[in-house]
Design a protein around this motif. Structure first.
Motif, PDB file in Angstrom:
ATOM      1  N   ASP A  44      22.570  59.312 180.628  1.00 28.91           N
ATOM      2  CA  ASP A  44      23.587  58.328 180.969  1.00 28.91           C
ATOM      3  C   ASP A  44      23.551  57.908 182.429  1.00 28.91           C
ATOM      4  O   ASP A  44      24.241  56.976 182.833  1.00 28.91           O
ATOM      5  N   ARG A  89      30.182  53.842 180.307  1.00 30.42           N
ATOM      6  CA  ARG A  89      29.095  54.714 179.841  1.00 30.42           C
ATOM      7  C   ARG A  89      29.301  55.088 178.369  1.00 30.42           C
ATOM      8  O   ARG A  89      28.344  55.175 177.602  1.00 30.42           O
ATOM      9  N   TYR A  90      30.544  55.312 177.986  1.00 29.08           N
ATOM     10  CA  TYR A  90      30.804  55.664 176.592  1.00 29.08           C
ATOM     11  C   TYR A  90      30.469  54.500 175.667  1.00 29.08           C
ATOM     12  O   TYR A  90      29.984  54.703 174.547  1.00 29.08           O
ATOM     13  N   PHE A  93      26.877  54.541 174.815  1.00 22.86           N
ATOM     14  CA  PHE A  93      26.640  55.557 173.793  1.00 22.86           C
ATOM     15  C   PHE A  93      26.968  55.009 172.406  1.00 22.86           C
ATOM     16  O   PHE A  93      26.194  55.183 171.449  1.00 22.86           O
ATOM     17  N   SER A  96      24.360  52.689 171.171  1.00 22.55           N
ATOM     18  CA  SER A  96      23.079  53.319 170.844  1.00 22.55           C
ATOM     19  C   SER A  96      22.958  53.645 169.369  1.00 22.55           C
ATOM     20  O   SER A  96      21.874  53.976 168.882  1.00 22.55           O
ATOM     21  N   LYS A  98      24.462  56.186 167.931  1.00 23.75           N
ATOM     22  CA  LYS A  98      24.651  57.616 167.702  1.00 23.75           C
ATOM     23  C   LYS A  98      26.081  57.961 167.321  1.00 23.75           C
ATOM     24  O   LYS A  98      26.371  59.079 166.939  1.00 23.75           O
ATOM     25  N   TYR A 129      28.481  62.851 172.612  1.00 19.83           N
ATOM     26  CA  TYR A 129      28.074  62.051 173.774  1.00 19.83           C
ATOM     27  C   TYR A 129      27.224  62.891 174.726  1.00 19.83           C
ATOM     28  O   TYR A 129      26.161  62.455 175.186  1.00 19.83           O
ATOM     29  N   TRP A 132      23.814  63.432 173.379  1.00 14.94           N
ATOM     30  CA  TRP A 132      23.037  62.185 173.491  1.00 14.94           C
ATOM     31  C   TRP A 132      22.500  62.006 174.907  1.00 14.94           C
ATOM     32  O   TRP A 132      21.379  61.538 175.115  1.00 14.94           O
ATOM     33  N   ALA A 133      23.299  62.401 175.899  1.00 18.67           N
ATOM     34  CA  ALA A 133      22.917  62.256 177.300  1.00 18.67           C
ATOM     35  C   ALA A 133      22.017  63.388 177.785  1.00 18.67           C
ATOM     36  O   ALA A 133      21.653  63.419 178.963  1.00 18.67           O
TER      37      ALA A 133
END
Length: 285
Positions: A44, A89-90, A93, A96, A98, A129, A132-133
């Motif tokens: 991220d 940033r969220y 995510f 993406s 996900k 999250y 994912w990051a």
């Protein structure tokens, strides 16, 4: 402050006597202004702070029963986000693929408020999250050391009661993201300087809003008596449980909930506009 779904862990706790290391023996962390911040330690791109290995004081003998006893904990070094995960940033995510995008998600609103903390996600969504990051949720012990440092302070900035320019708290009813929440990098001006807090509301390691703004999910299952039996090195939290731990207090809370030792708990699928998170990562990565 009590909120539906979130509770303080209160109850009778049997205390025991054990030799503790005092704050003076552990030493103080370096000034926040000298702490090195590293960027793009995860997918991220959020700036992270490296928290050095060593001992710190965890818990409080003056707090609620679930905060006792104050005890010495030693942790390996680790990284933790300098700021709460932002709405901007969220949103990346969510885009993406996900995580399912909520049907009420307003892209324009998120874009205009991308520097506010992301709130309203469950523990599972927060953990997803971080995964994912390329990170993870911090343990409860990691969160408290990052917020408190090694000198046993009551709030991230010291022992002085909070002021509105260094912490976002006691706001009453929710109005909107723009009004109720504040940017994750705020809290460095105004009364904080006049009262001698040159680092504003930052923690000893330079982290922002470890008290107020959004309460933060951590990785641990909740056990109100865990401190009586937890290991003194890298405590992972209970192996099972019904609720997860929340730390830091939020925009809706009174000062007592902003203390660095205050412990909340909520079911993993609980979601509320008072709740956000930040991620951590092992230092070896």
């Amino acid at each position: 402050m009590m909120r539906q779904g979130i509770c303080w862990g209160v109850g009778f706790v049997i205390l025991f006597t054990a030799p503790l290391v005092g704050a003076a023996d552990i030493g103080a962390p370096p000034p926040a202004s000298t702490v090195a911040v590293e960027s793009v330690k995860g997918k991220d791109g959020a700036p992270m702070v490296r928290i050095p290995a060593g001992a710190f004081l965890m818990g409080s003998n003056d707090g609620l029963p679930n905060e006792r006893p104050e005890h010495t904990v030693t942790l390996n070094d680790f990284y933790i986000d300098q700021y709460e995960v932002t709405a901007g940033r969220y949103q990346k995510f969510l885009e993406s693929g996900k995580q399912e995008i909520p049907p009420v998600q307003n892209d324009d609103a998120v874009s205009s408020l991308e520097d506010r903390p992301a709130v309203g996600m469950t523990w599972t969504e927060a953990a997803n999250y971080c995964k994912w990051a390329g990170k993870r949720l911090p343990t409860e012990a990691e969160w408290e050391k990052a917020a408190r440092g090694r000198d046993g302070r009551r709030y991230p900035w010291g022992d002085m009661q909070p002021f509105v320019d260094i912490a976002n708290y006691n706001r009453g009813l929710w109005v909107s993201e723009a009004v109720t929440l504040v940017p994750v990098g705020s809290g460095l001006e105004g009364m904080s300087v006049r009262h001698g807090l040159k680092e504003g509301g930052k923690s000893p390691y330079g982290l922002f809003h470890m008290a107020g703004n959004a309460a933060e999910w951590v990785n641990d299952w909740y056990d109100r008596e865990y401190y009586q039996k937890s290991p003194d090195k890298n405590p992972p939290g209970p192996s099972t449980g019904e609720k997860r731990v929340l730390r830091g207090g939020s925009w809706a809370d009174l000062p007592t909930a902003l203390r660095v030792t205050a412990r909340f708990s909520a079911e993993p699928e609980f979601e509320d506009r008072t709740v956000g998170f930040r991620c951590a990562m092992d230092a070896g990565k």
